[in-house]
Design a protein around this motif. Sequence first.
Motif, mmCIF file in Angstrom:
data_model
loop_
_atom_site.group_PDB
_atom_site.id
_atom_site.type_symbol
_atom_site.label_atom_id
_atom_site.label_comp_id
_atom_site.label_asym_id
_atom_site.label_seq_id
_atom_site.Cartn_x
_atom_site.Cartn_y
_atom_site.Cartn_z
ATOM 1 N N THR A 136 0.826 -1.213 0.000
ATOM 2 C CA THR A 136 0.000 0.000 0.000
ATOM 3 C C THR A 136 0.852 1.252 0.000
ATOM 4 O O THR A 136 0.564 2.232 -0.699
ATOM 5 N N GLU A 137 1.934 1.224 0.767
ATOM 6 C CA GLU A 137 2.815 2.386 0.884
ATOM 7 C C GLU A 137 3.843 2.463 -0.243
ATOM 8 O O GLU A 137 4.562 3.447 -0.370
ATOM 9 N N GLY A 138 3.931 1.418 -1.073
ATOM 10 C CA GLY A 138 4.881 1.413 -2.177
ATOM 11 C C GLY A 138 6.320 1.270 -1.727
ATOM 12 O O GLY A 138 7.202 2.027 -2.157
ATOM 13 N N LEU A 139 6.588 0.259 -0.871
ATOM 14 C CA LEU A 139 7.923 0.065 -0.298
ATOM 15 C C LEU A 139 8.401 -1.357 -0.598
ATOM 16 O O LEU A 139 7.958 -2.323 0.034
ATOM 17 N N ILE A 140 9.321 -1.493 -1.529
ATOM 18 C CA ILE A 140 9.749 -2.817 -1.979
ATOM 19 C C ILE A 140 10.598 -3.549 -0.938
ATOM 20 O O ILE A 140 10.472 -4.772 -0.786
ATOM 21 N N ALA B 231 9.875 -5.264 -9.610
ATOM 22 C CA ALA B 231 10.013 -4.583 -8.321
ATOM 23 C C ALA B 231 9.482 -3.154 -8.397
ATOM 24 O O ALA B 231 8.875 -2.649 -7.441
ATOM 25 N N ARG B 232 9.672 -2.499 -9.536
ATOM 26 C CA ARG B 232 9.204 -1.117 -9.700
ATOM 27 C C ARG B 232 7.684 -1.029 -9.791
ATOM 28 O O ARG B 232 7.114 0.063 -9.635
ATOM 29 N N LEU B 233 7.027 -2.148 -10.030
ATOM 30 C CA LEU B 233 5.562 -2.126 -10.001
ATOM 31 C C LEU B 233 5.060 -1.880 -8.584
ATOM 32 O O LEU B 233 3.957 -1.361 -8.387
ATOM 33 N N ILE B 234 5.859 -2.269 -7.592
ATOM 34 C CA ILE B 234 5.517 -1.997 -6.197
ATOM 35 C C ILE B 234 6.045 -0.631 -5.778
ATOM 36 O O ILE B 234 5.332 0.142 -5.115
ATOM 37 N N GLN B 235 7.273 -0.321 -6.166
ATOM 38 C CA GLN B 235 7.869 0.970 -5.807
ATOM 39 C C GLN B 235 8.558 1.558 -7.024
ATOM 40 O O GLN B 235 9.713 1.224 -7.323
ATOM 41 N N PRO B 236 7.879 2.456 -7.742
ATOM 42 C CA PRO B 236 8.470 3.059 -8.946
ATOM 43 C C PRO B 236 9.798 3.773 -8.675
ATOM 44 O O PRO B 236 10.729 3.677 -9.476
ATOM 45 N N ASP B 237 9.889 4.474 -7.531
ATOM 46 C CA ASP B 237 11.144 5.169 -7.184
ATOM 47 C C ASP B 237 12.035 4.222 -6.387
ATOM 48 O O ASP B 237 12.380 4.466 -5.233
ATOM 49 N N LEU B 238 12.421 3.146 -7.029
ATOM 50 C CA LEU B 238 13.174 2.068 -6.394
ATOM 51 C C LEU B 238 14.479 2.591 -5.776
ATOM 52 O O LEU B 238 15.252 3.281 -6.450
ATOM 53 N N PRO B 239 14.746 2.295 -4.505
ATOM 54 C CA PRO B 239 16.045 2.657 -3.914
ATOM 55 C C PRO B 239 17.109 1.687 -4.438
ATOM 56 O O PRO B 239 17.331 0.618 -3.861
ATOM 57 N N GLU B 240 17.765 2.036 -5.525
ATOM 58 C CA GLU B 240 18.573 1.070 -6.274
ATOM 59 C C GLU B 240 19.678 0.429 -5.444
ATOM 60 O O GLU B 240 19.911 -0.772 -5.530
ATOM 61 N N GLY B 241 20.381 1.223 -4.640
ATOM 62 C CA GLY B 241 21.456 0.663 -3.833
ATOM 63 C C GLY B 241 20.947 -0.363 -2.838
ATOM 64 O O GLY B 241 21.500 -1.473 -2.718
ATOM 65 N N HIS B 242 19.892 -0.015 -2.123
ATOM 66 C CA HIS B 242 19.325 -0.911 -1.126
ATOM 67 C C HIS B 242 18.711 -2.137 -1.802
ATOM 68 O O HIS B 242 18.810 -3.256 -1.288
ATOM 69 N N TYR B 243 18.091 -1.919 -2.955
ATOM 70 C CA TYR B 243 17.494 -3.037 -3.688
ATOM 71 C C TYR B 243 18.568 -4.021 -4.140
ATOM 72 O O TYR B 243 18.419 -5.238 -3.973
ATOM 73 N N GLN B 244 19.664 -3.524 -4.709
ATOM 74 C CA GLN B 244 20.727 -4.415 -5.173
ATOM 75 C C GLN B 244 21.373 -5.165 -4.019
ATOM 76 O O GLN B 244 21.738 -6.341 -4.150
#
Length: 235
Positions: free
Chosen positions: A45-49, A89-102
């Motif tokens: 809901t909050e868009g946080l991957i 992943a961007r379908l949940i959070q478009p502004d993906l935190p790339e460093g944290h995601y990787q």
Amino acid sequence: MSDSPDGSAEQRMRDLFDRQSHFRDKCWYRSAQRVSREIKQFAKTEGLIIPYLHACHQLMNGAQDMLEPDVGCEVAIEAIALLESEEKARLIQPDLPEGHYQYTVQWMSACSYDNLAKHVAAREGYNSDGVHDCITDGIQVCRRTGKLECISCFREYATDVYRASDDLEMALHHARAVEQHAIGKEPNEGNDRRWVGARDQIELQLLLGQLDAAEDRSEEHTSELQSHSFISYAV
């Protein structure tokens, strides 16, 4: 992130993770699973991957405790899809935190494949095609993400696969290989899986009627096996 009636969304997320941890520490697994699902829904809901993936990870682990392989397989496959595809992943959070995601991709991918293998084994058997595929894919993921220490976790499955096919001598061979695996001069305790090889050898030696060998192995590894909650057998 939007505000919640109970305060900030950030605080609500922290509270949920604290409750989840408390329930798991108490071994209240069903309650922990319920909170994990709540975290997953709230993160979506909050868009946080990242919290979403962490909730998936807890649900996968919890499904093992609850003996729910279908649930575990479903969540593991979802997590793998999100870890393998930044687009998904961007379908949940478009502004993906790339460093944290990787970073999450690096440490969680192998764990997700490991969870999938465990749940497939529980549902279909250790000597099933699904487990063989999970092992092969999991080792490739370990190499691709650089999490090489987890390759030994997937090699542990060889012991279970041969035990499931009634080839106890070959299973014992692989258990010895796990115990003798070199892990470096200063191993991280969580990555040292040699105790698993020792435990499996004791179990297999008992099944093979090698009681003296099992007793010797148990005495040799008493302290480390006890530290991992290994229940000794009477030999």
